[in-house]
Every structure is written in C-alpha cells, then in structure tokens.
Write a protein that holds these residues in place. Structure first.
Motif, PDB file in Angstrom:
ATOM      1  N   ARG A  36       0.864  -1.186   0.059  1.00 28.95           N
ATOM      2  CA  ARG A  36      -0.112  -0.177   0.047  1.00 28.95           C
ATOM      3  C   ARG A  36       0.894   1.381   0.005  1.00 28.95           C
ATOM      4  O   ARG A  36       0.680   2.173  -0.495  1.00 28.95           O
ATOM      5  N   LEU A  37       2.016   1.311   0.707  1.00 28.38           N
ATOM      6  CA  LEU A  37       3.006   2.195   0.878  1.00 28.38           C
ATOM      7  C   LEU A  37       3.173   2.703  -0.608  1.00 28.38           C
ATOM      8  O   LEU A  37       3.477   3.720  -1.125  1.00 28.38           O
ATOM      9  N   LEU A  38       3.628   1.641  -1.294  1.00 25.09           N
ATOM     10  CA  LEU A  38       4.453   1.945  -2.761  1.00 25.09           C
ATOM     11  C   LEU A  38       3.229   2.232  -3.761  1.00 25.09           C
ATOM     12  O   LEU A  38       3.402   3.259  -4.384  1.00 25.09           O
ATOM     13  N   ALA A  39       2.120   1.779  -3.417  1.00 25.92           N
ATOM     14  CA  ALA A  39       1.018   2.056  -4.192  1.00 25.92           C
ATOM     15  C   ALA A  39       0.703   3.601  -4.187  1.00 25.92           C
ATOM     16  O   ALA A  39       0.511   4.108  -5.093  1.00 25.92           O
ATOM     17  N   LEU A  40       0.575   3.897  -3.084  1.00 24.49           N
ATOM     18  CA  LEU A  40       0.022   5.200  -2.486  1.00 24.49           C
ATOM     19  C   LEU A  40       1.064   6.353  -2.746  1.00 24.49           C
ATOM     20  O   LEU A  40       0.545   7.648  -3.249  1.00 24.49           O
ATOM     21  N   THR A  41       2.224   6.014  -2.749  1.00 27.29           N
ATOM     22  CA  THR A  41       3.304   7.153  -2.553  1.00 27.29           C
ATOM     23  C   THR A  41       3.831   7.239  -3.948  1.00 27.29           C
ATOM     24  O   THR A  41       4.449   8.365  -4.316  1.00 27.29           O
ATOM     25  N   GLY A  42       3.616   6.154  -4.917  1.00 31.08           N
ATOM     26  CA  GLY A  42       4.238   6.120  -6.245  1.00 31.08           C
ATOM     27  C   GLY A  42       5.661   5.721  -6.161  1.00 31.08           C
ATOM     28  O   GLY A  42       6.325   5.610  -7.173  1.00 31.08           O
ATOM     29  N   LEU A  43       6.334   5.526  -5.006  1.00 30.67           N
ATOM     30  CA  LEU A  43       7.706   5.067  -4.823  1.00 30.67           C
ATOM     31  C   LEU A  43       7.676   3.465  -5.185  1.00 30.67           C
ATOM     32  O   LEU A  43       6.518   2.846  -5.255  1.00 30.67           O
ATOM     33  N   ASP A  44       8.795   2.905  -5.668  1.00 33.08           N
ATOM     34  CA  ASP A  44       9.112   1.747  -5.871  1.00 33.08           C
ATOM     35  C   ASP A  44      10.348   1.247  -5.133  1.00 33.08           C
ATOM     36  O   ASP A  44      10.934   2.050  -4.542  1.00 33.08           O
ATOM     37  N   SER A  45      10.404   0.098  -5.157  1.00 36.77           N
ATOM     38  CA  SER A  45      11.281  -0.441  -3.990  1.00 36.77           C
ATOM     39  C   SER A  45      12.963   0.061  -4.288  1.00 36.77           C
ATOM     40  O   SER A  45      13.609   0.282  -3.217  1.00 36.77           O
ATOM     41  N   LEU A  62       6.087   9.172   6.407  1.00 37.16           N
ATOM     42  CA  LEU A  62       5.148   9.629   7.536  1.00 37.16           C
ATOM     43  C   LEU A  62       4.154  10.497   7.209  1.00 37.16           C
ATOM     44  O   LEU A  62       2.848  10.026   7.466  1.00 37.16           O
ATOM     45  N   ALA A  63       4.046  10.862   5.736  1.00 42.22           N
ATOM     46  CA  ALA A  63       2.748  11.337   5.265  1.00 42.22           C
ATOM     47  C   ALA A  63       1.748  10.112   5.030  1.00 42.22           C
ATOM     48  O   ALA A  63       0.720  10.282   5.234  1.00 42.22           O
ATOM     49  N   PHE A  64       2.477   9.059   4.279  1.00 38.67           N
ATOM     50  CA  PHE A  64       1.574   7.769   4.135  1.00 38.67           C
ATOM     51  C   PHE A  64       0.678   7.403   5.635  1.00 38.67           C
ATOM     52  O   PHE A  64      -0.353   6.920   5.507  1.00 38.67           O
ATOM     53  N   LEU A  65       1.405   7.401   6.607  1.00 34.39           N
ATOM     54  CA  LEU A  65       1.040   6.991   8.113  1.00 34.39           C
ATOM     55  C   LEU A  65      -0.191   8.300   8.362  1.00 34.39           C
ATOM     56  O   LEU A  65      -1.264   7.857   8.889  1.00 34.39           O
ATOM     57  N   ALA A  66       0.178   9.560   8.019  1.00 32.62           N
ATOM     58  CA  ALA A  66      -0.632  10.499   8.546  1.00 32.62           C
ATOM     59  C   ALA A  66      -2.059  10.466   7.887  1.00 32.62           C
ATOM     60  O   ALA A  66      -2.988  10.883   8.452  1.00 32.62           O
ATOM     61  N   ASP A  67      -1.995   9.861   6.690  1.00 33.55           N
ATOM     62  CA  ASP A  67      -3.089   9.705   5.759  1.00 33.55           C
ATOM     63  C   ASP A  67      -4.096   8.558   6.202  1.00 33.55           C
ATOM     64  O   ASP A  67      -5.142   8.509   5.760  1.00 33.55           O
ATOM     65  N   HIS A  68      -3.684   7.942   7.088  1.00 32.33           N
ATOM     66  CA  HIS A  68      -4.511   6.691   7.598  1.00 32.33           C
ATOM     67  C   HIS A  68      -4.268   6.589   9.258  1.00 32.33           C
ATOM     68  O   HIS A  68      -3.327   5.856   9.558  1.00 32.33           O
ATOM     69  N   GLU A  69      -5.120   7.157   9.890  1.00 33.75           N
ATOM     70  CA  GLU A  69      -4.981   7.326  11.254  1.00 33.75           C
ATOM     71  C   GLU A  69      -4.981   5.947  12.080  1.00 33.75           C
ATOM     72  O   GLU A  69      -3.958   5.893  13.251  1.00 33.75           O
ATOM     73  N   PRO A  70      -5.583   4.908  11.624  1.00 29.78           N
ATOM     74  CA  PRO A  70      -5.248   3.753  12.429  1.00 29.78           C
ATOM     75  C   PRO A  70      -3.710   3.199  12.257  1.00 29.78           C
ATOM     76  O   PRO A  70      -3.242   2.819  13.396  1.00 29.78           O
ATOM     77  N   ASP A  71      -3.304   3.339  11.221  1.00 25.79           N
ATOM     78  CA  ASP A  71      -1.718   2.877  11.008  1.00 25.79           C
ATOM     79  C   ASP A  71      -0.854   3.910  11.663  1.00 25.79           C
ATOM     80  O   ASP A  71       0.115   3.576  12.306  1.00 25.79           O
ATOM     81  N   LEU A  72      -1.203   5.086  11.719  1.00 24.79           N
ATOM     82  CA  LEU A  72      -0.567   6.357  12.567  1.00 24.79           C
ATOM     83  C   LEU A  72      -0.314   5.800  13.904  1.00 24.79           C
ATOM     84  O   LEU A  72       0.755   5.832  14.554  1.00 24.79           O
ATOM     85  N   ILE A  73      -1.593   5.507  14.644  1.00 27.55           N
ATOM     86  CA  ILE A  73      -1.687   5.126  16.003  1.00 27.55           C
ATOM     87  C   ILE A  73      -1.005   3.862  16.227  1.00 27.55           C
ATOM     88  O   ILE A  73      -0.021   3.855  16.971  1.00 27.55           O
ATOM     89  N   ALA A  74      -1.209   2.835  15.446  1.00 30.49           N
ATOM     90  CA  ALA A  74      -0.567   1.540  15.539  1.00 30.49           C
ATOM     91  C   ALA A  74       0.990   1.645  15.658  1.00 30.49           C
ATOM     92  O   ALA A  74       1.768   0.983  16.464  1.00 30.49           O
ATOM     93  N   CYS A  75       1.466   2.421  14.468  1.00 29.86           N
ATOM     94  CA  CYS A  75       2.969   2.537  14.394  1.00 29.86           C
ATOM     95  C   CYS A  75       3.273   3.412  15.618  1.00 29.86           C
ATOM     96  O   CYS A  75       4.394   2.906  16.109  1.00 29.86           O
ATOM     97  N   ALA A  76       2.884   4.236  16.122  1.00 33.45           N
ATOM     98  CA  ALA A  76       3.416   5.353  17.154  1.00 33.45           C
ATOM     99  C   ALA A  76       3.455   4.385  18.238  1.00 33.45           C
ATOM    100  O   ALA A  76       4.442   4.257  19.177  1.00 33.45           O
ATOM    101  N   GLU A  77       2.504   3.307  18.662  1.00 27.62           N
ATOM    102  CA  GLU A  77       2.372   2.470  19.660  1.00 27.62           C
ATOM    103  C   GLU A  77       3.788   1.584  19.846  1.00 27.62           C
ATOM    104  O   GLU A  77       4.348   1.274  20.445  1.00 27.62           O
ATOM    105  N   ALA A  78       3.973   0.951  18.250  1.00 30.92           N
ATOM    106  CA  ALA A  78       4.914  -0.035  17.998  1.00 30.92           C
ATOM    107  C   ALA A  78       6.047   0.683  18.349  1.00 30.92           C
ATOM    108  O   ALA A  78       7.230  -0.164  18.823  1.00 30.92           O
ATOM    109  N   ILE A  79       6.803   1.912  17.998  1.00 32.21           N
ATOM    110  CA  ILE A  79       7.946   2.321  17.964  1.00 32.21           C
ATOM    111  C   ILE A  79       8.042   3.100  19.279  1.00 32.21           C
ATOM    112  O   ILE A  79       8.877   3.794  19.505  1.00 32.21           O
TER     113      ILE A  79
END
Length: 95
Positions: A36-45, A62-79
């Motif tokens: 999803r990160l690669l698809a939505l940001t247009g980046l490739d590996s 980080l903008a990718f995370l900011a655009d999807h609050e559940p992932d933002l919160i889960a990532c913040a918890e994890a790190i």
C-alpha cells in the motif's frame, strides 16, 4: 502531565529522520501495508532504497501514515512514540 509525555508516551528524543526510519521498518514488516505504501506514494522499492537518506522520501513515508489514522496510531504505539511526534517529524522533513 509532564511536558515530555503525551498520552503516557515519552518523547523519544529521536530526530525526524530516525522516527521516519523506525516507521518505515514498521510499515515494511507487513507485506500488505508495504504494498500500500508503494502504491499510494508512487515509490518503488529501488527508489525507496536509494532515497533512504532523502528527507522528502522519509517525509512521504510519514505522510503515508498521517493519511491513515489507524496505522499512524498503531505505528506510534509500536515504536514507542506518539502520533503527534510522527506528525511533527513529517512536517519537519517536508520543509
């Protein structure tokens, strides 16, 4: 509440690039999220690998995370940081 805490999370003191790299590691640990990160940001590996020290690419992670609050919160918890710290890091990297 102490100024160095947010919702029980300490400010990690990490610089924005470090937070972005930690977040990237969290994203890449899940195949669907990584795709999803690669698809939505247009980046490739290859671009992601080559630009790992590029503030614009780290900001895009980080903008990718900011655009999807559940992932933002889960990532913040994890790190062990707060969502606010991740958003602040994204803003600093995107300047």
């Amino acid at each position: 509440m102490r100024p160095d805490t947010h919702n029980g999370k300490r400010d990690s003191g990490a610089d924005p690039a470090t937070l972005a790299l930690m977040a990237l590691g969290w994203i890449l640990a899940d195949g669907q999220r990584a795709d999803r990160l690669l698809a939505l940001t247009g980046l490739d590996s290859d671009t992601l690998r080559a630009g790992i020290d590029n503030p614009a690419i780290l900001g895009a992670v980080l903008a990718f995370l900011a655009d999807h609050e559940p992932d933002l919160i889960a990532c913040a918890e994890a790190i062990d940081t707060s969502p606010d710290n991740l958003i602040a890091a994204q803003e600093r990297l995107s300047r």
